[in-house]
Write an enzyme that holds these catalytic residues in place. Sequence first.
Site, PDB file in Angstrom:
ATOM      1  N   ASN A   1      19.122  32.606  10.549  1.00  0.00           N
ATOM      2  CA  ASN A   1      19.497  31.845   9.347  1.00  0.00           C
ATOM      3  C   ASN A   1      20.779  32.456   8.792  1.00  0.00           C
ATOM      4  OD1 ASN A   1      19.701  30.546   6.918  1.00  0.00           O
ATOM      5  ND2 ASN A   1      17.726  31.241   6.107  1.00  0.00           N
ATOM      6  N   PHE A   2      21.878  31.728   8.897  1.00  0.00           N
ATOM      7  CA  PHE A   2      23.179  32.251   8.469  1.00  0.00           C
ATOM      8  C   PHE A   2      23.278  32.335   6.944  1.00  0.00           C
ATOM      9  CE2 PHE A   2      23.861  31.819  12.744  1.00  0.00           C
ATOM     10  CZ  PHE A   2      25.056  31.290  13.225  1.00  0.00           C
ATOM     11  N   LYS A   3      22.418  31.579   6.241  1.00  0.00           N
ATOM     12  CA  LYS A   3      22.526  31.463   4.775  1.00  0.00           C
ATOM     13  C   LYS A   3      23.988  31.150   4.405  1.00  0.00           C
ATOM     14  CE  LYS A   3      18.342  34.091   4.015  1.00  0.00           C
ATOM     15  NZ  LYS A   3      17.590  35.052   3.166  1.00  0.00           N
TER      16      LYS A   3
ATOM     17  N   HIS B   1      12.379  26.857   2.472  1.00  0.00           N
ATOM     18  CA  HIS B   1      12.686  28.290   2.474  1.00  0.00           C
ATOM     19  C   HIS B   1      12.538  28.809   1.046  1.00  0.00           C
ATOM     20  CE1 HIS B   1      15.013  31.998   2.575  1.00  0.00           C
ATOM     21  NE2 HIS B   1      14.783  31.998   3.891  1.00  0.00           N
TER      22      HIS B   1
ATOM     23  N   GLU C   1       7.123  34.150   5.308  1.00  0.00           N
ATOM     24  CA  GLU C   1       8.154  35.045   4.762  1.00  0.00           C
ATOM     25  C   GLU C   1       7.796  35.450   3.338  1.00  0.00           C
ATOM     26  OE1 GLU C   1      12.125  33.396   4.718  1.00  0.00           O
ATOM     27  OE2 GLU C   1      12.455  34.380   6.644  1.00  0.00           O
TER      28      GLU C   1
HETATM   29  O1  G3P Z   1      15.207  32.928   6.584  1.00  0.00           O
HETATM   30  C1  G3P Z   1      15.268  34.246   6.912  1.00  0.00           C
HETATM   31  C2  G3P Z   1      15.374  35.126   5.740  1.00  0.00           C
HETATM   32  O2  G3P Z   1      14.913  34.683   4.559  1.00  0.00           O
HETATM   33  C3  G3P Z   1      15.077  36.553   6.017  1.00  0.00           C
HETATM   34  O3  G3P Z   1      16.087  37.257   5.447  1.00  0.00           O
HETATM   35  O4  G3P Z   1      17.834  38.903   5.353  1.00  0.00           O
HETATM   36  O5  G3P Z   1      15.457  39.617   5.247  1.00  0.00           O
HETATM   37  O6  G3P Z   1      16.390  38.773   7.395  1.00  0.00           O
HETATM   38  P1  G3P Z   1      16.458  38.729   5.889  1.00  0.00           P
END
Ligand code: G3P
Length: 244
Positions: free
Chosen positions: A26-28, A110, A158
Site C-alpha cells: 500500500n503506497f498510501k 482501510h 490490521e
Molecule cells: O495498509 C497497510 C498499512 O496500513 C500498514 O502500514 O506502515 O504499518 O506497514 P505499515
Amino acid sequence: MRTRFIPRMDEANGQQKMRASTFIVNFKNYPEVLGEGSLRLAKAAAGLSWELGIDVVVAPPTPMLHTVASTVRIPVFAQRTELGEEGKSTGHAIPESIKAAGCAGSLLNHSESRIPMEVLALTIERMKSIGLTSCACAETTEEAVEIAALEPEFLAIEPPELIGTGRAVSKARPELLTGTAEALAKAGYKGSLLCGAGIVSGDDVEAAIRLGTRGILVASSVVKAQDWPTKLRELGTAMHVGKL
Ligand code: G3P
C-alpha cells in the site's frame, strides 16, 4: 484485458490448499511515491513477483493508477473505491472507472479510509459484478467475521494502533492473527486472510504466515526503505516460510 486476480491454490495430497503468496504494498500518499516514485516502486515490485513466483500487488495513489497499471504486469489495486453512479458522480473513483484505468481490484475499508458496513457490502457486490477483486480491511476479529459474510476475495486484519509503528502485528498481537484465522475458518470464509500493521522484517512475515495468514499488507517499511528491491526481497522471500 487482464485476467481476474484471485487467491492462488496449491494441489497437496489431492487437496486444494490456499497458497500463502499474496504480498500487497500500500503506497498510501507518502512523498516517496507521489508521481514518478510510484512507477519506480511498482517496477521493483513487479521484478520481485517474477523472481519469487509470489503474487505482489501494488496500491499506488489514485492519480497514478492508470500510469502504473499500463506499465507493470502485476495486479494494481486502488486504495479505495466509491459507490457513485456511472455518470453524474463528480470526483468519485467508482469501480467502473478504476477498472477502466487498468486496476484488478481495490483495498476497501482501510483504517485510514473507513466506510459503513452497508456501503462495503454494496461495493464488494458491485466490484464482483464487473470482475474486480476486493481486499477488505478489518480492525478486529469481530469485524473480520462480519466482513467475511460479504465474501471479499481477500480480508486483511490490521490493528490501527500498530500501523506505521514498526511494531509488527505478528509479534505484538499474535493472538489476533490466530484468533481471526480460527474465527474465519469457523465462519466458513473461503477467501484469503492477510495481515498488516508494523511489518518491517522477514522475521515478522514468517511469524505472520506461521500464525495462519496467507500474506501481508505493508506500507511504510517498504516505501521508506533506502533500497526498495532489497526490502521487497527480504519480505517476499520470507513468504516461502515452511516451503524452502
Ligand atoms: O495498509 C497497510 C498499512 O496500513 C500498514 O502500514 O506502515 O504499518 O506497514 P505499515
